[in-house]
Scaffold this motif. Structure first.
Motif, PDB file in Angstrom:
ATOM      1  N   GLY A   1       3.390   6.543   2.224  1.00  0.00           N
ATOM      2  CA  GLY A   1       3.335   6.926   1.154  1.00  0.00           C
ATOM      3  C   GLY A   1       4.023   8.017   0.673  1.00  0.00           C
ATOM      4  N   ILE A   2       3.125   8.954   0.745  1.00  0.00           N
ATOM      5  CA  ILE A   2       3.325  10.357   0.515  1.00  0.00           C
ATOM      6  C   ILE A   2       4.966  10.463   0.460  1.00  0.00           C
ATOM      7  CG2 ILE A   2       2.933  13.073   0.934  1.00  0.00           C
ATOM      8  CD1 ILE A   2      -0.447  11.882   1.853  1.00  0.00           C
ATOM      9  N   VAL A   3       5.303  11.285   1.727  1.00  0.00           N
ATOM     10  CA  VAL A   3       6.979  11.151   1.842  1.00  0.00           C
ATOM     11  C   VAL A   3       7.683  10.351   1.225  1.00  0.00           C
ATOM     12  CG1 VAL A   3       8.321  11.352   3.602  1.00  0.00           C
ATOM     13  CG2 VAL A   3       5.693  11.857   4.251  1.00  0.00           C
ATOM     14  N   LEU A   4       7.233   9.052   0.600  1.00  0.00           N
ATOM     15  CA  LEU A   4       8.427   8.693  -0.804  1.00  0.00           C
ATOM     16  C   LEU A   4       7.583   8.999  -1.685  1.00  0.00           C
ATOM     17  CD1 LEU A   4       8.162   5.059   0.842  1.00  0.00           C
ATOM     18  CD2 LEU A   4      11.037   6.473   0.933  1.00  0.00           C
ATOM     19  N   GLY A   5       6.607   9.150  -2.141  1.00  0.00           N
ATOM     20  CA  GLY A   5       6.047  10.035  -3.295  1.00  0.00           C
ATOM     21  C   GLY A   5       6.908  11.142  -3.600  1.00  0.00           C
ATOM     22  N   VAL A   6       7.012  12.296  -3.228  1.00  0.00           N
ATOM     23  CA  VAL A   6       7.217  13.576  -2.678  1.00  0.00           C
ATOM     24  C   VAL A   6       9.060  13.554  -3.200  1.00  0.00           C
ATOM     25  CG1 VAL A   6       7.756  15.382  -1.732  1.00  0.00           C
ATOM     26  CG2 VAL A   6       5.307  14.676  -1.559  1.00  0.00           C
ATOM     27  N   GLY A   7       9.668  12.697  -2.975  1.00  0.00           N
ATOM     28  CA  GLY A   7      11.212  12.517  -2.541  1.00  0.00           C
ATOM     29  C   GLY A   7      11.194  11.674  -4.246  1.00  0.00           C
ATOM     30  N   ALA A   8      10.523  10.910  -4.295  1.00  0.00           N
ATOM     31  CA  ALA A   8      10.827  10.074  -5.290  1.00  0.00           C
ATOM     32  C   ALA A   8      10.234  11.020  -6.929  1.00  0.00           C
ATOM     33  CB  ALA A   8       9.704   9.209  -5.694  1.00  0.00           C
TER      34      ALA A   8
ATOM     35  N   VAL B   1       0.485  -1.288   0.037  1.00  0.00           N
ATOM     36  CA  VAL B   1       0.121   0.324   0.075  1.00  0.00           C
ATOM     37  C   VAL B   1       0.547   1.478   0.160  1.00  0.00           C
ATOM     38  CG1 VAL B   1      -1.367   1.547   1.344  1.00  0.00           C
ATOM     39  CG2 VAL B   1      -2.109  -0.965   1.490  1.00  0.00           C
ATOM     40  N   VAL B   2       2.366   1.803   0.640  1.00  0.00           N
ATOM     41  CA  VAL B   2       2.824   2.509   1.014  1.00  0.00           C
ATOM     42  C   VAL B   2       3.641   2.775  -0.399  1.00  0.00           C
ATOM     43  CG1 VAL B   2       5.138   3.192   2.294  1.00  0.00           C
ATOM     44  CG2 VAL B   2       2.863   1.953   3.503  1.00  0.00           C
ATOM     45  N   ALA B   3       3.696   1.933  -1.255  1.00  0.00           N
ATOM     46  CA  ALA B   3       4.831   1.149  -2.434  1.00  0.00           C
ATOM     47  C   ALA B   3       3.387   2.272  -3.619  1.00  0.00           C
ATOM     48  CB  ALA B   3       4.701   0.195  -2.849  1.00  0.00           C
ATOM     49  N   GLN B   4       1.853   2.038  -3.300  1.00  0.00           N
ATOM     50  CA  GLN B   4       1.143   2.205  -4.571  1.00  0.00           C
ATOM     51  C   GLN B   4       0.942   3.545  -4.422  1.00  0.00           C
ATOM     52  OE1 GLN B   4      -2.845  -0.101  -3.412  1.00  0.00           O
ATOM     53  NE2 GLN B   4      -2.141  -1.467  -5.401  1.00  0.00           N
ATOM     54  N   VAL B   5       1.087   4.042  -3.454  1.00  0.00           N
ATOM     55  CA  VAL B   5       0.893   5.725  -2.362  1.00  0.00           C
ATOM     56  C   VAL B   5       1.616   6.414  -3.160  1.00  0.00           C
ATOM     57  CG1 VAL B   5      -0.006   6.907  -0.971  1.00  0.00           C
ATOM     58  CG2 VAL B   5      -1.209   5.166  -0.237  1.00  0.00           C
ATOM     59  N   ALA B   6       3.684   5.838  -3.121  1.00  0.00           N
ATOM     60  CA  ALA B   6       4.153   6.542  -3.223  1.00  0.00           C
ATOM     61  C   ALA B   6       3.866   6.085  -4.822  1.00  0.00           C
ATOM     62  CB  ALA B   6       5.057   6.283  -2.779  1.00  0.00           C
ATOM     63  N   LEU B   7       3.747   5.760  -5.810  1.00  0.00           N
ATOM     64  CA  LEU B   7       3.861   5.559  -7.211  1.00  0.00           C
ATOM     65  C   LEU B   7       2.512   6.906  -7.387  1.00  0.00           C
ATOM     66  CD1 LEU B   7       5.237   4.832 -10.075  1.00  0.00           C
ATOM     67  CD2 LEU B   7       3.765   2.796  -9.520  1.00  0.00           C
ATOM     68  N   SER B   8       2.055   6.609  -6.864  1.00  0.00           N
ATOM     69  CA  SER B   8       0.224   7.708  -7.093  1.00  0.00           C
ATOM     70  C   SER B   8       0.733   8.819  -6.845  1.00  0.00           C
ATOM     71  CB  SER B   8      -0.954   6.706  -7.154  1.00  0.00           C
ATOM     72  OG  SER B   8      -1.256   5.600  -6.901  1.00  0.00           O
ATOM     73  N   VAL B   9       1.146   9.016  -6.154  1.00  0.00           N
ATOM     74  CA  VAL B   9       1.979  10.268  -5.601  1.00  0.00           C
ATOM     75  C   VAL B   9       2.572  11.136  -6.585  1.00  0.00           C
ATOM     76  CG1 VAL B   9       3.124  11.990  -3.779  1.00  0.00           C
ATOM     77  CG2 VAL B   9       1.134  10.246  -3.212  1.00  0.00           C
ATOM     78  N   LEU B  10       3.913  10.050  -6.968  1.00  0.00           N
ATOM     79  CA  LEU B  10       4.672  10.542  -8.317  1.00  0.00           C
ATOM     80  C   LEU B  10       4.111  10.928  -9.336  1.00  0.00           C
ATOM     81  CD1 LEU B  10       7.059  10.612  -9.832  1.00  0.00           C
ATOM     82  CD2 LEU B  10       7.807   8.304  -9.682  1.00  0.00           C
ATOM     83  N   LEU B  11       2.853  10.206 -10.095  1.00  0.00           N
ATOM     84  CA  LEU B  11       2.804   9.897 -11.457  1.00  0.00           C
ATOM     85  C   LEU B  11       1.304  11.591 -11.237  1.00  0.00           C
ATOM     86  CD1 LEU B  11       1.201   6.871 -11.624  1.00  0.00           C
ATOM     87  CD2 LEU B  11       3.218   8.388 -13.475  1.00  0.00           C
ATOM     88  N   VAL B  12       1.116  12.164 -10.083  1.00  0.00           N
ATOM     89  CA  VAL B  12      -0.485  12.938  -9.740  1.00  0.00           C
ATOM     90  C   VAL B  12       0.790  14.158  -9.912  1.00  0.00           C
ATOM     91  CG1 VAL B  12      -1.601  14.511  -8.485  1.00  0.00           C
ATOM     92  CG2 VAL B  12      -2.092  11.822  -8.762  1.00  0.00           C
ATOM     93  N   VAL B  13       1.850  14.178  -9.119  1.00  0.00           N
ATOM     94  CA  VAL B  13       2.657  15.584  -9.277  1.00  0.00           C
ATOM     95  C   VAL B  13       3.391  15.703 -10.652  1.00  0.00           C
ATOM     96  CG1 VAL B  13       5.055  15.867  -8.112  1.00  0.00           C
ATOM     97  CG2 VAL B  13       3.622  15.788  -6.832  1.00  0.00           C
ATOM     98  N   CYS B  14       3.334  14.471 -11.624  1.00  0.00           N
ATOM     99  CA  CYS B  14       3.868  14.517 -12.834  1.00  0.00           C
ATOM    100  C   CYS B  14       3.284  15.501 -13.723  1.00  0.00           C
ATOM    101  CB  CYS B  14       4.196  13.715 -13.695  1.00  0.00           C
ATOM    102  SG  CYS B  14       6.122  13.087 -12.803  1.00  0.00           S
ATOM    103  N   ALA B  15       1.511  15.107 -13.284  1.00  0.00           N
ATOM    104  CA  ALA B  15       0.445  14.743 -14.164  1.00  0.00           C
ATOM    105  C   ALA B  15       0.189  16.814 -14.093  1.00  0.00           C
ATOM    106  CB  ALA B  15      -0.692  13.887 -14.025  1.00  0.00           C
ATOM    107  N   LEU B  16       0.307  17.463 -12.558  1.00  0.00           N
ATOM    108  CA  LEU B  16       0.278  18.761 -12.137  1.00  0.00           C
ATOM    109  C   LEU B  16       0.985  19.494 -12.959  1.00  0.00           C
ATOM    110  CD1 LEU B  16      -1.220  17.715  -8.838  1.00  0.00           C
ATOM    111  CD2 LEU B  16      -2.690  18.317  -9.918  1.00  0.00           C
ATOM    112  N   LEU B  17       1.991  18.946 -13.005  1.00  0.00           N
ATOM    113  CA  LEU B  17       3.142  19.965 -13.516  1.00  0.00           C
ATOM    114  C   LEU B  17       3.008  19.535 -14.754  1.00  0.00           C
ATOM    115  CD1 LEU B  17       6.655  18.385 -11.754  1.00  0.00           C
ATOM    116  CD2 LEU B  17       5.841  21.185 -12.633  1.00  0.00           C
ATOM    117  N   LEU B  18       2.514  18.937 -15.323  1.00  0.00           N
ATOM    118  CA  LEU B  18       2.672  19.237 -17.332  1.00  0.00           C
ATOM    119  C   LEU B  18       1.348  19.665 -17.654  1.00  0.00           C
ATOM    120  CD1 LEU B  18       3.612  15.401 -17.706  1.00  0.00           C
ATOM    121  CD2 LEU B  18       4.366  17.539 -19.079  1.00  0.00           C
ATOM    122  N   THR B  19       0.030  20.114 -16.828  1.00  0.00           N
ATOM    123  CA  THR B  19      -0.961  20.077 -16.882  1.00  0.00           C
ATOM    124  C   THR B  19      -0.837  21.923 -16.700  1.00  0.00           C
ATOM    125  OG1 THR B  19      -2.107  18.734 -16.160  1.00  0.00           O
ATOM    126  CG2 THR B  19      -3.513  20.565 -15.902  1.00  0.00           C
ATOM    127  N   ARG B  20       0.314  22.200 -15.758  1.00  0.00           N
ATOM    128  CA  ARG B  20       0.547  23.740 -15.148  1.00  0.00           C
ATOM    129  C   ARG B  20       1.384  24.134 -16.213  1.00  0.00           C
ATOM    130  NH1 ARG B  20      -0.171  26.673 -10.452  1.00  0.00           N
ATOM    131  NH2 ARG B  20       2.312  27.270 -10.710  1.00  0.00           N
TER     132      ARG B  20
END
Length: 378
Positions: A314-321, A1-20
């Protein structure tokens, strides 16, 4: 679950960056007017034209187009701005023998009406005119960046450059405003324009600015009338053609959004499952706590705290990644830093809220259970 959250946070951040980034890119001034211009592409080779016949046909087409009703301005150009196409052109600044200074630049081959058609401002000197023909002294119009780089502190008008491998002398007759040439996010580049009458190219784009309805059907009919065997390569608005420059970013944003949506769903499912499983394992403990006086708020904190801990990890790991991965996107970002705080905060907030909602249902169910039933459960 932690890995799922981390990967999803990474993808959401990238999507928000590209959209902005895309939103910022649409607000960048390209240096010319995109709206209201229509483009028709021709390749004279497809009609079997040689240089002389092709030059005569191109001039005849432009003359006929100039007489169309409802036309504000028209021109021909070898390259359409912001279509990622580049016409290279190195030139040299005259000097002592063997000491000429070379400058790499891009160029476009245009007819006199080009700057008016696209609304590109002439800052100094003159525009091309009918005297700039084959056999006349070669001329060019340069942009601000080229003028500044070649003749810092001096007027570029009247200067001479040596163009091409043959070092052909060309006189600078004007300076135009800097613009975006290949992509909307490029930095200012040296650029110069040469008149089409002095340098023939078989590939030409006709640009027209109508005062009313579209002129594309009339231009098509005119070309078909002049040469039924010459096909129109492409026709559309300049806005449609320049939109292609953001296609890689739009595609990446859509893919990131789709994959991150799938990741969000899976992460929410995982958090819900963990919270429900944790609540079921602690059913007897919850019953004892409630029997001894624990209130619903304390039970909710017990279950939510466990799920929140997993989500936080998961959020901390995702933000770091994401801090590492978004550096790879820097070349696709416009006016947005790879470590954009809004995008990173958005990704963290999305999953903080997600963890709360996903774990609240099993937590509420556990907190609402009858303590007697909870003690009998085991």
């Amino acid at each position: 679950v932690v890995a799922q959250v981390a990967l999803s946070v990474l993808l959401v951040v990238c999507a928000l960056l590209l959209t902005r980034s895309i939103r910022h890119a649409t607000r960048i001034d390209p240096g010319f007017r995109v709206d209201g211009v229509e483009v028709i592409g021709l390749n004279h080779r497809l009609g079997g034209y040689d240089v002389e016949r092709g030059r005569a046909f191109a001039e005849a087409v432009m003359t006929r187009i100039q007489g169309l009703p409802g036309l504000e301005a028209a021109a021909s150009a070898r390259v359409v701005p912001l279509t990622m196409e580049r016409e290279g052109g190195r030139f040299w600044l005259p000097g002592e023998l063997g000491s000429e200074r070379a400058i790499d630049a891009s160029q476009n081959i245009v007819t006199p009406g080009f700057f008016r058609t696209v609304g590109l401002e002439l800052l100094a000197g003159r525009n091309f005119d009918q005297t700039d023909r084959a056999g006349a002294p070669a001329v060019a119009i340069v942009n601000e960046t080229l003028a500044r780089r070649a003749w810092r502190g001096e007027s570029a008008v009247g200067k001479r450059i040596l163009v091409g491998a043959s070092r052909r002398p060309v006189d600078v007759v004007g300076v135009v405003r800097d613009a975006k040439y290949r992509t909307i996010g490029e930095s200012p580049n040296p650029f110069f324009y040469v008149p089409a009458a002095q340098r023939y190219e078989p590939i030409a784009w006709i640009l027209v600015r109508p005062t009313g309805p579209s002129l594309i059907p009339q231009v098509r009919a005119l070309i078909r009338e002049m040469d039924p065997n010459l096909p129109v390569v492409q026709a559309g608005t300049l806005a449609e053609m320049t939109a292609f420059t953001l296609f890689p970013q739009r595609l990446a944003a859509w893919l990131a959004a789709i994959v991150s949506a799938i990741g969000i769903f899976l992460a929410a499912l995982g958090i819900y499952g963990i919270a429900a499983y944790n609540a079921s394992l602690r059913t007897r403990e919850i019953g004892i706590r409630v029997a001894l006086g624990a209130v619903r708020r304390q039970v909710l904190q017990l279950i939510l705290g466990h799920a929140g801990g997993l989500a936080s990890a998961g959020i901390v790991l995702g933000v770091g990644a994401a801090a590492f991965a978004t550096g790879l996107l820097e070349g696709m970002l416009y006016d947005v830093r790879p470590l954009d705080p809004v995008s990173f905060a958005g990704g963290a907030i999305v999953f903080g809220a997600l963890a709360l909602v996903a774990s609240l249902i099993p937590a509420w169910r556990a907190a609402s259970a009858n303590p007697v039933d909870a003690l009998r459960a085991q």
